[in-house]
Design a protein around this motif. Structure first.
Motif, PDB file in Angstrom:
ATOM      1  N   GLN A  32       0.781  -0.824  -0.223  1.00 50.22           N
ATOM      2  CA  GLN A  32       0.328   0.009   0.215  1.00 50.22           C
ATOM      3  C   GLN A  32       0.579   1.259  -0.034  1.00 50.22           C
ATOM      4  O   GLN A  32      -0.067   2.340  -0.291  1.00 50.22           O
ATOM      5  N   MET A  33       1.723   1.236   0.147  1.00 45.35           N
ATOM      6  CA  MET A  33       2.902   2.141   0.280  1.00 45.35           C
ATOM      7  C   MET A  33       2.830   2.942  -0.707  1.00 45.35           C
ATOM      8  O   MET A  33       3.530   1.544  -1.849  1.00 45.35           O
ATOM      9  N   THR A  34       4.037   4.039  -1.083  1.00 41.38           N
ATOM     10  CA  THR A  34       4.543   4.712  -2.432  1.00 41.38           C
ATOM     11  C   THR A  34       5.755   3.921  -1.726  1.00 41.38           C
ATOM     12  O   THR A  34       6.628   3.854  -1.147  1.00 41.38           O
ATOM     13  N   PRO A  35       6.491   4.256  -3.467  1.00 42.82           N
ATOM     14  CA  PRO A  35       8.179   4.237  -3.033  1.00 42.82           C
ATOM     15  C   PRO A  35       9.220   4.556  -2.400  1.00 42.82           C
ATOM     16  O   PRO A  35       9.728   4.636  -1.618  1.00 42.82           O
ATOM     17  N   ALA A  36       8.238   6.553  -2.844  1.00 42.26           N
ATOM     18  CA  ALA A  36       9.302   6.996  -1.058  1.00 42.26           C
ATOM     19  C   ALA A  36       8.693   6.353  -0.189  1.00 42.26           C
ATOM     20  O   ALA A  36      10.288   6.868   0.638  1.00 42.26           O
ATOM     21  N   GLN A  37       7.676   6.236   0.684  1.00 42.00           N
ATOM     22  CA  GLN A  37       7.597   5.762   1.448  1.00 42.00           C
ATOM     23  C   GLN A  37       8.219   4.232   1.891  1.00 42.00           C
ATOM     24  O   GLN A  37       9.336   4.002   2.561  1.00 42.00           O
ATOM     25  N   PHE A  38       8.371   3.427   0.856  1.00 43.04           N
ATOM     26  CA  PHE A  38       9.269   2.117   0.894  1.00 43.04           C
ATOM     27  C   PHE A  38      10.724   2.114   0.863  1.00 43.04           C
ATOM     28  O   PHE A  38      11.576   1.436   1.578  1.00 43.04           O
ATOM     29  N   VAL A  58       7.906  -4.519  -4.790  1.00 40.21           N
ATOM     30  CA  VAL A  58       8.981  -3.365  -5.755  1.00 40.21           C
ATOM     31  C   VAL A  58       7.818  -3.945  -6.865  1.00 40.21           C
ATOM     32  O   VAL A  58       7.663  -2.514  -7.585  1.00 40.21           O
ATOM     33  N   GLY A  59       7.695  -4.728  -7.694  1.00 36.34           N
ATOM     34  CA  GLY A  59       7.001  -4.776  -8.646  1.00 36.34           C
ATOM     35  C   GLY A  59       5.439  -4.644  -8.255  1.00 36.34           C
ATOM     36  O   GLY A  59       4.991  -4.248  -9.522  1.00 36.34           O
ATOM     37  N   THR A  60       4.637  -4.309  -7.136  1.00 40.02           N
ATOM     38  CA  THR A  60       3.021  -3.937  -7.309  1.00 40.02           C
ATOM     39  C   THR A  60       3.612  -2.115  -7.138  1.00 40.02           C
ATOM     40  O   THR A  60       2.349  -1.665  -7.689  1.00 40.02           O
ATOM     41  N   ILE A  61       4.838  -2.117  -6.114  1.00 42.98           N
ATOM     42  CA  ILE A  61       4.944  -0.414  -5.936  1.00 42.98           C
ATOM     43  C   ILE A  61       5.372  -0.140  -7.350  1.00 42.98           C
ATOM     44  O   ILE A  61       5.108   1.577  -7.218  1.00 42.98           O
ATOM     45  N   ALA A  62       6.073  -0.200  -7.732  1.00 44.27           N
ATOM     46  CA  ALA A  62       7.076   0.736  -8.783  1.00 44.27           C
ATOM     47  C   ALA A  62       7.282  -0.132  -9.851  1.00 44.27           C
ATOM     48  O   ALA A  62       8.189  -0.959 -10.376  1.00 44.27           O
ATOM     49  N   PRO A  63       5.951  -0.510 -10.694  1.00 50.87           N
ATOM     50  CA  PRO A  63       6.249  -2.117 -11.739  1.00 50.87           C
ATOM     51  C   PRO A  63       7.120  -1.758 -12.764  1.00 50.87           C
ATOM     52  O   PRO A  63       8.162  -2.446 -13.910  1.00 50.87           O
ATOM     53  N   GLU A  64       7.390   0.425 -13.052  1.00 46.09           N
ATOM     54  CA  GLU A  64       8.314   0.098 -14.321  1.00 46.09           C
ATOM     55  C   GLU A  64       9.935   0.191 -13.860  1.00 46.09           C
ATOM     56  O   GLU A  64      10.501   0.270 -14.373  1.00 46.09           O
ATOM     57  N   ILE A  65      10.458   0.016 -12.124  1.00 47.19           N
ATOM     58  CA  ILE A  65      11.699  -0.818 -12.311  1.00 47.19           C
ATOM     59  C   ILE A  65      12.144  -1.714 -12.019  1.00 47.19           C
ATOM     60  O   ILE A  65      12.490  -2.013 -13.033  1.00 47.19           O
ATOM     61  N   GLY A  66      10.833  -2.657 -11.665  1.00 54.25           N
ATOM     62  CA  GLY A  66      11.538  -4.281 -11.532  1.00 54.25           C
ATOM     63  C   GLY A  66      12.779  -4.416 -10.755  1.00 54.25           C
ATOM     64  O   GLY A  66      13.656  -3.479 -10.469  1.00 54.25           O
ATOM     65  N   CYS A  67      13.030  -5.494 -10.479  1.00 53.74           N
ATOM     66  CA  CYS A  67      13.672  -6.304  -9.820  1.00 53.74           C
ATOM     67  C   CYS A  67      14.482  -7.260 -10.533  1.00 53.74           C
ATOM     68  O   CYS A  67      13.810  -7.784 -10.740  1.00 53.74           O
ATOM     69  N   PRO A  68      15.997  -7.097 -10.836  1.00 59.40           N
ATOM     70  CA  PRO A  68      16.524  -8.438 -11.519  1.00 59.40           C
ATOM     71  C   PRO A  68      16.839  -9.521 -11.208  1.00 59.40           C
ATOM     72  O   PRO A  68      16.418  -9.348  -9.983  1.00 59.40           O
ATOM     73  N   THR A  69      15.893 -10.710 -11.761  1.00 63.35           N
ATOM     74  CA  THR A  69      16.554 -11.858 -10.493  1.00 63.35           C
ATOM     75  C   THR A  69      18.030 -12.345 -11.100  1.00 63.35           C
ATOM     76  O   THR A  69      18.775 -12.063 -12.616  1.00 63.35           O
ATOM     77  N   PRO A  70      18.368 -12.869  -9.730  1.00 60.54           N
ATOM     78  CA  PRO A  70      20.066 -12.970  -9.852  1.00 60.54           C
ATOM     79  C   PRO A  70      20.389 -14.147 -10.505  1.00 60.54           C
ATOM     80  O   PRO A  70      19.400 -15.192 -10.563  1.00 60.54           O
ATOM     81  N   PRO A  71      21.027 -13.705 -11.726  1.00 65.49           N
ATOM     82  CA  PRO A  71      21.475 -15.339 -12.192  1.00 65.49           C
ATOM     83  C   PRO A  71      21.558 -16.494 -11.432  1.00 65.49           C
ATOM     84  O   PRO A  71      22.248 -15.850 -10.429  1.00 65.49           O
ATOM     85  N   PRO A  72      21.587 -17.693 -12.023  1.00 65.47           N
ATOM     86  CA  PRO A  72      22.195 -18.650 -11.085  1.00 65.47           C
ATOM     87  C   PRO A  72      23.654 -19.026 -11.128  1.00 65.47           C
ATOM     88  O   PRO A  72      24.252 -18.258 -11.835  1.00 65.47           O
ATOM     89  N   LEU A  73      23.940 -19.530  -9.500  1.00 68.69           N
ATOM     90  CA  LEU A  73      25.216 -19.390  -9.436  1.00 68.69           C
ATOM     91  C   LEU A  73      26.090 -20.199 -11.281  1.00 68.69           C
ATOM     92  O   LEU A  73      25.479 -21.493 -10.691  1.00 68.69           O
TER      93      LEU A  73
END
Length: 202
Positions: A32-38, A58-73
């Motif tokens: 429910q937060m904004t990106p600034a609050q988060f 992050v995908g809910t409150i700022a979908p335009e940013i997105g978090c890259p999935t870390p590549p497998p070792l």
């Protein structure tokens, strides 16, 4: 004792339910937060999130940013590993199977090869003596391993004592030394020590 186990299981289940409820409530609040609050949240709050939960928020409150999935070792290339590293990568049951197979193979090979090895060894150390026994080498000493030589005692000897010392039957000794008297062996008389395991040549 059964009541304590039952109570323990109930308490454990309650703790798990409470933790799951608290985690859901936290996720709902964060979404429910904004990106600034988060981004102003304390680190201890963010530490309670798993990597998957963090990406979900992050995908809910700022979908335009997105978090890259870390590549497998990357898996280590087996070609670059030494035999010790490869051995450590094996499961313990696989290690036991390999050890058992190697030991079984070694035991079978030793069991099969031993008679052949002994035959080969004895063939190459076979004692060969001339038929004329006067030309045989002198015995350094008398023992159960003395063979193919002449021994000259420094004192009179008894046939039974000599047979015991050489571990040769008395009759065999006497048959090979018919030039000596049957009562005793005189001092300095040449005694033929021959176990009939070698070969006489003309």
């Amino acid at each position: 004792m059964a009541d304590r186990r039952t109570k323990f299981r109930k308490d454990t289940a309650k703790v798990k339910r409470d933790a799951a409820n608290e985690s859901r409530q936290l996720m709902n609040r964060l979404k429910q937060m904004t990106p600034a609050q988060f981004v102003r949240l304390p680190a201890r709050t963010l530490a309670r999130l798993t990597a998957a939960q963090y990406r979900e928020v992050v995908g809910t409150i700022a979908p335009e940013i997105g978090c890259p999935t870390p590549p497998p070792l990357p898996k280590p290339e087996r070609e670059t590993l030494g035999w010790r590293e490869r051995w450590r990568l094996l499961h313990s049951s696989a290690q036991m199977t390999v050890i058992t197979s190697v030991l079984t193979t070694v035991i079978v090979m030793v069991g099969v090869a031993s008679p052949q090895a002994w035959r080969w060894t004895l063939t190459h150390i076979e004692i060969v003596r001339p038929g004329e026994r006067g030309n045989w080498p002198r015995c350094a000493r008398l023992s159960p391993y003395t063979d193919g030589c002449l021994y000259s005692p420094t004192y009179d000897m008894d046939w039974d004592a000599l047979a015991e010392q050489l571990n040769i039957p008395r009759q065999q000794l006497y048959d090979d030394n018919k030039h000596l008297p049957p009562q005793f062996i005189p001092a300095r008389a040449p005694i033929v020590v021959w176990r009939h395991r070698g070969r006489l040549v003309e």
